[in-house]
Design an enzyme around this catalytic site. Structure first.
Site, PDB file in Angstrom:
ATOM      1  N   ASP A  85      17.467 -12.156  29.016  1.00  0.00           N
ATOM      2  CA  ASP A  85      17.305 -11.108  30.024  1.00  0.00           C
ATOM      3  C   ASP A  85      17.556  -9.739  29.371  1.00  0.00           C
ATOM      4  O   ASP A  85      18.579  -9.559  28.701  1.00  0.00           O
ATOM      5  CB  ASP A  85      18.325 -11.375  31.142  1.00  0.00           C
ATOM      6  CG  ASP A  85      18.131 -10.478  32.352  1.00  0.00           C
ATOM      7  OD1 ASP A  85      16.987 -10.058  32.610  1.00  0.00           O
ATOM      8  OD2 ASP A  85      19.130 -10.218  33.042  1.00  0.00           O
ATOM      9  N   HIS A 208      13.293  -7.296  39.344  1.00  0.00           N
ATOM     10  CA  HIS A 208      14.710  -7.330  38.957  1.00  0.00           C
ATOM     11  C   HIS A 208      15.554  -6.838  40.131  1.00  0.00           C
ATOM     12  O   HIS A 208      15.037  -6.290  41.097  1.00  0.00           O
ATOM     13  CB  HIS A 208      14.932  -6.435  37.732  1.00  0.00           C
ATOM     14  CG  HIS A 208      14.489  -7.064  36.455  1.00  0.00           C
ATOM     15  ND1 HIS A 208      15.360  -7.405  35.454  1.00  0.00           N
ATOM     16  CD2 HIS A 208      13.259  -7.435  36.027  1.00  0.00           C
ATOM     17  CE1 HIS A 208      14.675  -7.948  34.457  1.00  0.00           C
ATOM     18  NE2 HIS A 208      13.397  -7.981  34.773  1.00  0.00           N
ATOM     19  N   ASN A 232      21.611 -11.887  39.852  1.00  0.00           N
ATOM     20  CA  ASN A 232      22.850 -12.046  39.098  1.00  0.00           C
ATOM     21  C   ASN A 232      24.065 -11.642  39.941  1.00  0.00           C
ATOM     22  O   ASN A 232      24.952 -12.447  40.201  1.00  0.00           O
ATOM     23  CB  ASN A 232      22.786 -11.206  37.810  1.00  0.00           C
ATOM     24  CG  ASN A 232      24.040 -11.345  36.967  1.00  0.00           C
ATOM     25  OD1 ASN A 232      24.742 -12.345  37.045  1.00  0.00           O
ATOM     26  ND2 ASN A 232      24.343 -10.342  36.165  1.00  0.00           N
TER      27      ASN A 232
END
Ligand code: 13P
Length: 288
Positions: A85, A208, A232
């Site tokens: 990433d 993202h 995340n």
């Protein structure tokens, strides 16, 4: 099943109008929770590894070895891609050497010509090895591993320049940011997304900053060509909350001695719940 490139799963997602989740891993517990949930729900999955998380886990070689062994030992049959990433140029080569099946080269902070030159080189390397490659245009806002971006909207012409190099998927900034969205966040720029899509055609697009984007915006982004969504912070938040609750209830002090496996169990379950919730929204359940 061996690790796979993200190419096929993302092309299927694009055509089927759903998105595959990229969930970042930070340790063994997260990895296990994400793999088990993907298997249980028959969903393809991408495990994202930031350079910082790779370092924390003692290096990309350790990460690749752990993930490959876990896939085998847990009998994971759904497609799994192990993806770098926001990779630096050097980080990309380290992950290729370590056995990752997918990498992201984040050249968004370079002048466009340098981003093009480096991406072009990596396209050739990845093609030869059968790996998928993600490129980025227009810095994604927020802070990730010390990299701070403002949440730019990508220039569709620049997106075309990078897409035409033959990358597998493209992350275009559309006002999205990493971490929590501020109260005055104006939302995703669907105008930018549609303009990028018009320029890059069939290229699977990546969103993202998947934490905290309202579900209707996620669904609209998918309808406009987003096939991969990164998460995340939401896993971090749920892991932290579950662990904190366990400690505050004094459960870590019950019984004989101190067992770290017990301490981390509620957080691991929280990751499973978060991943499941996201997969439901992204529409990837049953698509493996
Ligand atoms: P969040 O931390 O906002 O979920 O974003 C994750 C991400 O985009 C990783 O590249």
């Amino acid at each position: 099943m061996a690790l796979v490139s993200a190419k096929e799963m993302l092309e299927k997602a694009r055509d089927g109008k759903y998105a595959v989740g990229q969930f970042n891993i930070n340790n063994l517990e997260w990895t296990k929770s994400i793999l088990q949930t993907a298997e249980e729900l028959k969903s393809p999955v991408i495990l994202g590894v930031s350079e910082g998380a790779g370092k924390y886990m003692t290096g990309f070689k350790t990460v690749a070895a752990m993930v490959k062994a876990m896939i085998e030992c847990l009998n994971i049959t759904v497609p799994v891609a192990l993806h770098l990433d926001h990779g630096t140029y050097e980080g990309c080569y380290k992950c290729i050497e370590a056995g990752f099946s997918s990498i992201m080269f984040d050249g968004s902070h370079f002048p466009i010509d340098e981003n093009v030159a480096k991406t072009k080189e990596l396209v050739a390397v990845c093609k030869k090895l059968g790996l998928s490659l993600e490129a980025e245009v227009g810095a994604i806002g927020g802070e990730e591993d010390g990299v701070i971006g403002k949440g730019e909207c990508a220039d569709p012409e620049e997106c075309k320049k990078i897409a035409d190099l033959g990358v597998t998927m493209l992350a275009a900034g559309i006002g999205n940011i990493h971490g929590k969205y501020p109260a005055d966040w104006p939302g995703l720029s669907f105008e930018t997304l549609a303009a990028v899509k018009a320029k890059v055609g069939n290229m699977p697009l990546v969103l993202h900053g998947g934490t905290g984007i309202p579900t209707d915006m996620i669904k609209k982004a998918i309808s406009l060509g987003v096939a991969k969504i990164n998460v995340n912070t939401e896993c971090q938040l749920s892991f932290q909350a579950a662990t904190r609750k366990y400690i505050e209830e004094g459960k870590d002090l019950q019984g004989k001695g101190f067992d770290p496996r017990k301490l981390l169990a509620p957080g691991a379950q929280a990751i499973k719940d978060t991943v499941k919730e996201k997969m439901e929204i992204f529409g990837s359940i049953g698509k493996a």
